[in-house]
Design an enzyme around this catalytic site. Structure first.
Site, short mmCIF file in Angstrom:
data_model
loop_
_atom_site.label_atom_id
_atom_site.label_comp_id
_atom_site.label_asym_id
_atom_site.label_seq_id
_atom_site.Cartn_x
_atom_site.Cartn_y
_atom_site.Cartn_z
CG MET A 104 -1.49 1.34 1.50
SD MET A 104 -2.72 1.57 2.80
CE MET A 104 -2.24 0.54 4.12
N PRO A 105 0.83 2.06 -1.03
CG PRO A 105 0.96 2.68 -3.26
CD PRO A 105 0.22 1.81 -2.33
CG ASN A 106 0.91 4.51 3.72
OD1 ASN A 106 -0.30 4.65 3.77
ND2 ASN A 106 1.52 3.41 4.11
CB ALA A 134 -3.94 -0.13 -1.73
NE ARG A 193 -3.35 6.98 5.73
CZ ARG A 193 -2.43 7.46 6.56
NH1 ARG A 193 -1.14 7.21 6.36
NH2 ARG A 193 -2.79 8.16 7.61
#
Length: 61
Positions: A1-3, A38, A40
Site C-alpha cells: 500500500m503506497p502511503n 490502497a 493513501r
C-alpha cells in the site's frame, strides 16, 4: 500500500487537492501496480512563516 505524504504551503483550494490526488493516485496505480483503494495520500500544510528558502522566510519573499 503506497502511503504518500505531501507537504505544501497552505492556501491550496479543495479543487486543486482533488485534481492532485486524482493524478497521483492514477500514477501510483500505473507505475507501482497499486490498487486504487490502497493508495493513501496525506496533506501536511505548512505556513509561510514556518519555512525558509535560501535563508529567507517564504513569508518575506
Amino acid at each position: 500500500m503506497p502511503n504518500i505524504t505531501v507537504e505544501l504551503l497552505s492556501g491550496r483550494t479543495l479543487d486543486q487537492r482533488r485534481e492532485f490526488v486524482a493524478a497521483v493516485t492514477d500514477s501510483a496505480i500505473a507505475i507501482l501496480g497499486a490498487k486504487r483503494e490502497a493508495v493513501r495520500i496525506v496533506f501536511q500544510e505548512i505556513e509561510k512563516t514556518d519555512v525558509a528558502n535560501g535563508g529567507t522566510l517564504v513569508a518575506d519573499a
